[in-house]
Scaffold this motif. Sequence first.
Motif, PDB file in Angstrom:
ATOM      1  N   GLN A 157      41.784  44.506  40.429  1.00 60.59           N
ATOM      2  CA  GLN A 157      40.615  43.628  40.369  1.00 60.59           C
ATOM      3  C   GLN A 157      39.626  43.949  41.495  1.00 60.59           C
ATOM      4  O   GLN A 157      38.418  43.998  41.277  1.00 60.59           O
TER       5      GLN A 157
ATOM      6  N   LYS B 268      34.275  35.668  43.939  1.00 65.25           N
ATOM      7  CA  LYS B 268      35.428  34.922  43.438  1.00 65.25           C
ATOM      8  C   LYS B 268      36.380  35.878  42.743  1.00 65.25           C
ATOM      9  O   LYS B 268      35.975  36.691  41.916  1.00 65.25           O
TER      10      LYS B 268
ATOM     11  N   ASP C 112      40.175  36.226  40.603  1.00 66.87           N
ATOM     12  CA  ASP C 112      41.091  35.496  39.743  1.00 66.87           C
ATOM     13  C   ASP C 112      42.493  35.636  40.302  1.00 66.87           C
ATOM     14  O   ASP C 112      43.227  36.542  39.954  1.00 66.87           O
TER      15      ASP C 112
END
Length: 79
Positions: free
Chosen positions: A10, A76, A78
């Motif tokens: 990510q 942000k 996850d």
Amino acid sequence: MKDISLIVMQLKNRQTQIDRKINQLIDQNLDPFPFERLDKGKKLIELIKKVLQSIEEDNLIQPGMHIRDLEIEGLKLDL
């Protein structure tokens, strides 16, 4: 908490997105030039690199601190 490999993937994806956005801003050659947006992008990339480096060194306390810094800067994840 998710698997570390998912977090690394990510972060690398976000790093690629930020790099593309920085290059897009530079290519647009806006007037006035968006220095604060470029600086924020560079700061986010620096923090992502710190997280990835800490994970590679198996120092798993540091990444959490850097991820918190990323979230403070508005990125942000996850988790």
